[in-house]
Design a protein around this motif. Sequence first.
Motif, PDB file in Angstrom:
ATOM      1  N   LEU A  19     -46.961  60.089  29.507  1.00 53.13           N
ATOM      2  CA  LEU A  19     -47.731  61.098  30.675  1.00 53.13           C
ATOM      3  C   LEU A  19     -48.016  62.437  29.716  1.00 53.13           C
ATOM      4  CD1 LEU A  19     -45.471  60.553  33.889  1.00 53.13           C
ATOM      5  CD2 LEU A  19     -48.265  60.166  33.145  1.00 53.13           C
ATOM      6  N   VAL A  20     -46.994  62.831  28.854  1.00 48.92           N
ATOM      7  CA  VAL A  20     -47.190  63.957  28.189  1.00 48.92           C
ATOM      8  C   VAL A  20     -48.400  63.971  27.285  1.00 48.92           C
ATOM      9  CG1 VAL A  20     -46.058  65.340  26.238  1.00 48.92           C
ATOM     10  CG2 VAL A  20     -44.602  64.559  28.348  1.00 48.92           C
ATOM     11  N   VAL A  21     -48.496  62.805  26.541  1.00 44.56           N
ATOM     12  CA  VAL A  21     -49.746  62.427  25.753  1.00 44.56           C
ATOM     13  C   VAL A  21     -50.920  62.619  26.505  1.00 44.56           C
ATOM     14  CG1 VAL A  21     -51.049  60.874  24.198  1.00 44.56           C
ATOM     15  CG2 VAL A  21     -48.544  61.445  23.871  1.00 44.56           C
ATOM     16  N   LEU A  22     -50.945  61.908  27.593  1.00 46.60           N
ATOM     17  CA  LEU A  22     -52.351  61.684  28.358  1.00 46.60           C
ATOM     18  C   LEU A  22     -52.584  63.346  28.772  1.00 46.60           C
ATOM     19  CD1 LEU A  22     -54.278  60.507  30.019  1.00 46.60           C
ATOM     20  CD2 LEU A  22     -52.711  60.117  32.015  1.00 46.60           C
ATOM     21  N   ALA A  23     -51.650  64.061  29.567  1.00 46.09           N
ATOM     22  CA  ALA A  23     -51.846  65.479  29.924  1.00 46.09           C
ATOM     23  C   ALA A  23     -52.338  66.304  28.797  1.00 46.09           C
ATOM     24  CB  ALA A  23     -50.530  65.941  30.398  1.00 46.09           C
ATOM     25  N   ALA A  24     -51.721  66.302  27.574  1.00 47.23           N
ATOM     26  CA  ALA A  24     -52.169  67.105  26.282  1.00 47.23           C
ATOM     27  C   ALA A  24     -53.526  66.534  25.938  1.00 47.23           C
ATOM     28  CB  ALA A  24     -51.300  66.833  25.320  1.00 47.23           C
ATOM     29  N   SER A  25     -53.926  65.440  25.978  1.00 47.46           N
ATOM     30  CA  SER A  25     -55.206  65.059  25.714  1.00 47.46           C
ATOM     31  C   SER A  25     -56.366  65.649  26.780  1.00 47.46           C
ATOM     32  CB  SER A  25     -55.270  63.595  25.839  1.00 47.46           C
ATOM     33  OG  SER A  25     -54.578  62.802  24.763  1.00 47.46           O
ATOM     34  N   LEU A  26     -56.014  65.528  28.036  1.00 44.90           N
ATOM     35  CA  LEU A  26     -56.847  66.197  29.280  1.00 44.90           C
ATOM     36  C   LEU A  26     -56.950  67.618  28.872  1.00 44.90           C
ATOM     37  CD1 LEU A  26     -55.477  64.260  32.189  1.00 44.90           C
ATOM     38  CD2 LEU A  26     -57.910  63.890  30.994  1.00 44.90           C
ATOM     39  N   VAL A  27     -56.057  68.352  28.556  1.00 43.07           N
ATOM     40  CA  VAL A  27     -56.169  69.686  28.445  1.00 43.07           C
ATOM     41  C   VAL A  27     -56.844  69.813  27.189  1.00 43.07           C
ATOM     42  CG1 VAL A  27     -54.802  71.787  27.687  1.00 43.07           C
ATOM     43  CG2 VAL A  27     -53.739  70.135  29.480  1.00 43.07           C
TER      44      VAL A  27
END
Length: 79
Positions: A19-27
């Motif tokens: 989830l952290v990697v996904l959120a960082a990618s989206l940002v």
Amino acid sequence: MAAAWERFIGHRVLPKAALVVLAASLVAAFVLVRSERRDAHNAGVLDTACGGVLSRDSVRGLLPGDETWELYADLDLTG
């Protein structure tokens, strides 16, 4: 496949890290797309404002690079 999914969900850290990697990618994608759209908008403003008389590269260095530029129609500097 179901066993791999159960191991993933049951893992203590892996779902949270995903989830952290996904959120960082989206940002990062949002910031990159916004920056590219701003640069394209600013290039169009420079083309319109300079009218081909001044080179875009020489004028670009005089303006702040991290802002969106606006061209106001009520400022007629041609006369």
